[in-house]
Design an enzyme around this catalytic site. Structure first.
Site, short mmCIF file in Angstrom:
data_model
loop_
_atom_site.label_atom_id
_atom_site.label_comp_id
_atom_site.label_asym_id
_atom_site.label_seq_id
_atom_site.Cartn_x
_atom_site.Cartn_y
_atom_site.Cartn_z
N HIS A 11 0.82 -1.21 0.00
CA HIS A 11 0.00 0.00 0.00
C HIS A 11 0.85 1.27 0.00
CE1 HIS A 11 -3.46 2.53 0.52
NE2 HIS A 11 -3.01 3.02 1.65
N CYS A 12 2.15 1.17 0.28
CA CYS A 12 2.95 2.38 0.47
C CYS A 12 3.87 2.71 -0.69
CB CYS A 12 3.79 2.24 1.75
SG CYS A 12 2.82 2.24 3.26
N ILE A 13 4.79 1.81 -1.01
CA ILE A 13 5.88 2.14 -1.92
C ILE A 13 5.38 2.52 -3.32
CG2 ILE A 13 8.12 1.40 -2.82
CD1 ILE A 13 8.00 1.61 0.21
#
Length: 448
Positions: free
Chosen positions: A284-286
């Site tokens: 979900h972040c990078i």
């Protein structure tokens, strides 16, 4: 606007001290909004320490699962859920109960829309759902990854629309999540927690709350600094992964094994940190966070060329893997169209069941569009889940010598430890390895 009187200032001090006392004696009720990969571990930690926790989620299935003492996240055990329930944890879809909590911690998704722009609808809609039930003395903490200014520009006006003054009778902080699902070396307790407050009073309350459950809390000067901290952490990874992905392509052209090069470079005890190439970015972040900063930077007339270039490289990796797979099949007088392709691993990283932004799914879609008959095997994902943008009615294929031999190509996309790599190598007709798992050359192994 008139300065607050001495009596009013004293009232604010009393409210703040009462909150600090409730934190210290564990009488504060903690509300966790969003019971996913971030909210659920945080709930467990507060419950473990002795706080009563009230969990909020819009998904009734999650609430029902938790009330049945079960978990819907693989690395979180049913036993830990049962222990939290025994300690008083309760989940609900009823946001009107927000007033029962002293602290409301928002752990909701911040995806991108179809134009690759920030979608803050989960944050703003959740805040709008909570605002009618806010009361004096509440702490609101946003943990969702977002661009600098979100807390000040989106949450603060909504909260103060009720007539509250942030920093005096209600508190607002930003404390970015730092979960790493499935990593046994770090837990919610041991990962240092950054916290930035809207005002010094907000900061003091926020640091006190998180210090009660986290070993080390790192205060920063503002919510914007905390928001930027989270983006820097993930952009650092995205840029370095982009670099090593580009190096992989160059090394492949030169017939050099990039994984051998990385292992050799990592023996240097200073000045080098190993990053590893793959079929694309997941989680979900990078893959998402860099776009939050590039979008916000345009407001200030800044073009984030370095970040965007890394994003282009990383986004192109699924196509690179497909091209290697096509060339490998072609060398065996086969085409993608009509071939049976088995994807090994559809979680975004090894040893977890987390499917968010998984490059494996993009690979599956590209292969399907090119006419391949696609299947997958993943011990952590027995059934292909319902996803907003991706649709496959598939279940995990059990790996046996016979099933492996039946596929024209096996694409190693996520290198779970539970795969029997020797069996795969022995019985697969063709292996396209996008993770560098196979270190020795073999006629049926193609590095991608």
């Amino acid at each position: 606007m008139a300065e607050p009187s001495a009596a009013t200032t004293l009232e604010f001090s009393i409210v703040k001290q009462e909150f600090l006392d409730r934190i210290a004696n564990k009488q504060a009720v903690i509300g966790i909004v969003g019971l996913g990969y971030v909210g659920l571990p945080l709930m467990l930690r507060f419950a473990e320490v002795g706080y009563k926790v009230l969990g909020f989620d819009i998904d009734q299935r999650k609430v029902d699962t938790l009330h049945a003492n079960q978990s819907y996240i693989e690395h979180i055990s049913a036993e830990s859920i049962a222990a939290a329930r025994a300690a008083g944890f309760e989940a609900t879809t009823d946001f009107s109960r927000a007033g029962e909590a002293d602290a409301l911690i928002l752990c909701v998704p911040t995806p991108l829309n179809k134009y690759r722009e920030p979608d803050l609808s989960f944050v703003t809609d959740t805040t709008d759902s909570l605002v009618p039930y806010l009361r004096a003395g509440h702490l609101v903490s946003l943990e969702s990854t977002t661009y600098p200014g979100t807390t000040d520009e989106e949450l603060l006006p909504r909260i103060e629309s009720r007539g509250f003054k942030v920093g005096e009778d209600i508190y607002l902080v930003y404390s970015p999540e730092r979960e790493d699902p499935g990593n046994p070396n770090f837990t919610t307790r041991t990962i240092p927690k950054v916290c930035g407050g809207t005002t010094p009073n907000c900061q003091e309350i926020g640091v006190a709350l998180y210090s009660a459950v986290i070993d080390k809390v790192v205060p920063v000067s503002s919510t914007r600094a905390a928001e930027m901290t989270k983006l820097l952490e993930n952009i650092h990874r995205a840029v370095n992964i982009g670099l090593v992905n580009e190096m992989k392509i160059v090394a492949d052209k030169m017939n050099i094994d990039i994984h051998e090069v990385i292992r050799a470079a990592a023996t240097k005890p200073f000045g080098f940190v190993p990053y590893y190439p793959g079929p694309g970015l997941g989680g979900h972040c990078i893959p998402i966070d860099p776009f939050y900063l590039t979008w916000k930077a345009r407001e200030y007339g800044v073009h984030t060329r370095f970040i965007e270039l890394a994003g282009e490289v990383n986004s192109s990796m699924p196509d690179y893997v497909i091209s290697k797979l096509a060339a490998a099949l072609n060398s065996r007088k086969k085409s993608i169209n009509g071939s049976k392709v088995l994807i090994l691993g559809i979680a975004y990283k090894k040893n977890v069941d987390d499917m968010r932004e998984s490059p494996s799914v993009f690979l599956m879609e590209k292969l399907r569009d090119l006419g391949a008959e696609v299947a997958y095997s993943d011990p952590h994902v027995p059934e292909f889940p319902v996803m907003r943008e991706h649709h496959f009615e598939l279940s995990s294929t059990t790996l046996t010598p016979e099933t492996l031999a039946a596929y024209d190509c096996v694409l190693l996309a996520t290198d779970h430890d539970r795969f029997d790599y020797n069996m795969i190598k022995t019985h697969a007709q063709l292996i396209v390895d996008s993770r560098g798992k196979y270190t020795n050359q073999a006629d049926n192994i193609i590095k991608a």
